[in-house]
Design an enzyme around this catalytic site. Sequence first.
Site, PDB file in Angstrom:
ATOM      1  N   HIS A  55       0.855  -1.187   0.000  1.00 43.36           N
ATOM      2  CA  HIS A  55       0.000   0.000   0.000  1.00 43.36           C
ATOM      3  C   HIS A  55       0.891   1.238   0.000  1.00 43.36           C
ATOM      4  O   HIS A  55       2.022   1.209   0.499  1.00 43.36           O
ATOM      5  CB  HIS A  55      -0.893   0.018   1.235  1.00 43.36           C
ATOM      6  CG  HIS A  55      -1.954  -1.026   1.234  1.00 43.36           C
ATOM      7  ND1 HIS A  55      -3.029  -0.974   2.089  1.00 43.36           N
ATOM      8  CD2 HIS A  55      -2.125  -2.148   0.484  1.00 43.36           C
ATOM      9  CE1 HIS A  55      -3.814  -2.014   1.878  1.00 43.36           C
ATOM     10  NE2 HIS A  55      -3.279  -2.747   0.905  1.00 43.36           N
ATOM     11  N   GLU A  57       0.876   3.816   1.803  1.00 43.23           N
ATOM     12  CA  GLU A  57       1.289   4.241   3.137  1.00 43.23           C
ATOM     13  C   GLU A  57       2.470   3.412   3.650  1.00 43.23           C
ATOM     14  O   GLU A  57       3.417   3.954   4.230  1.00 43.23           O
ATOM     15  CB  GLU A  57       0.132   4.112   4.138  1.00 43.23           C
ATOM     16  CG  GLU A  57      -1.075   4.940   3.806  1.00 43.23           C
ATOM     17  CD  GLU A  57      -2.146   4.156   3.055  1.00 43.23           C
ATOM     18  OE1 GLU A  57      -1.816   3.485   2.049  1.00 43.23           O
ATOM     19  OE2 GLU A  57      -3.316   4.217   3.459  1.00 43.23           O
ATOM     20  N   CYS A  85      -6.176   1.859   5.923  1.00 45.27           N
ATOM     21  CA  CYS A  85      -6.780   0.615   6.404  1.00 45.27           C
ATOM     22  C   CYS A  85      -6.146   0.256   7.754  1.00 45.27           C
ATOM     23  O   CYS A  85      -5.240   0.942   8.226  1.00 45.27           O
ATOM     24  CB  CYS A  85      -6.545  -0.494   5.383  1.00 45.27           C
ATOM     25  SG  CYS A  85      -4.806  -1.016   5.249  1.00 45.27           S
ATOM     26  N   CYS A  88      -2.288  -0.255   7.541  1.00 45.72           N
ATOM     27  CA  CYS A  88      -1.530   0.989   7.378  1.00 45.72           C
ATOM     28  C   CYS A  88      -1.621   1.870   8.628  1.00 45.72           C
ATOM     29  O   CYS A  88      -0.623   2.453   9.039  1.00 45.72           O
ATOM     30  CB  CYS A  88      -2.018   1.737   6.141  1.00 45.72           C
ATOM     31  SG  CYS A  88      -1.677   0.823   4.610  1.00 45.72           S
TER      32      CYS A  88
END
Length: 171
Positions: A55, A57, A85, A88
């Site tokens: 991801h 992040e 999420c 993260c």
Amino acid sequence: MIVFDDEYFMRIAMRQAEVAAEHGEIPVGAVAVRNGEILARAWNQVEMLKDATAHAEILVLTQTAAALGDWRLEDVEIFVTKEPCAMCAGAMVNSRVKRVVYGMADPRSGAAGSALDVTGFPGMLHQVEVRGGVLDWECKELMQEFFRQVRQDKNEKKKELKAQNLLQGEV
């Protein structure tokens, strides 16, 4: 005069999200900032790297830790186009990020206050300051346009396959 505020950095994160979309990735972009200086930029690379943890992040946290030579990111702010999420948000807590600023909320799986509040959970050793809704509409539009295009491409592919089957006498 350029003002280095939350909207300024969110626009840079949005450019990263556009890069993700150009590569067929869900358009999420992130930027790490310390004292008004950009330390790292990243975009979702889950499909490209075949890694569920890639991801934007997570990638920006890793790059930032490498740039600073420390996993403790106590004076770092993360700007991301979609609410983080649970994975993260947990990584931001564990990295001791000072603040996360996100664009669009994710009421289904956002973990910075929408569906869950990992960033502000009282039992954690660290809590991350959160500001949501920065350039919300623009971030949503980017996400919606991506999925509109995905659906359109999928429908066109179905039509092409159906046409090929008709030409071959299969129905």
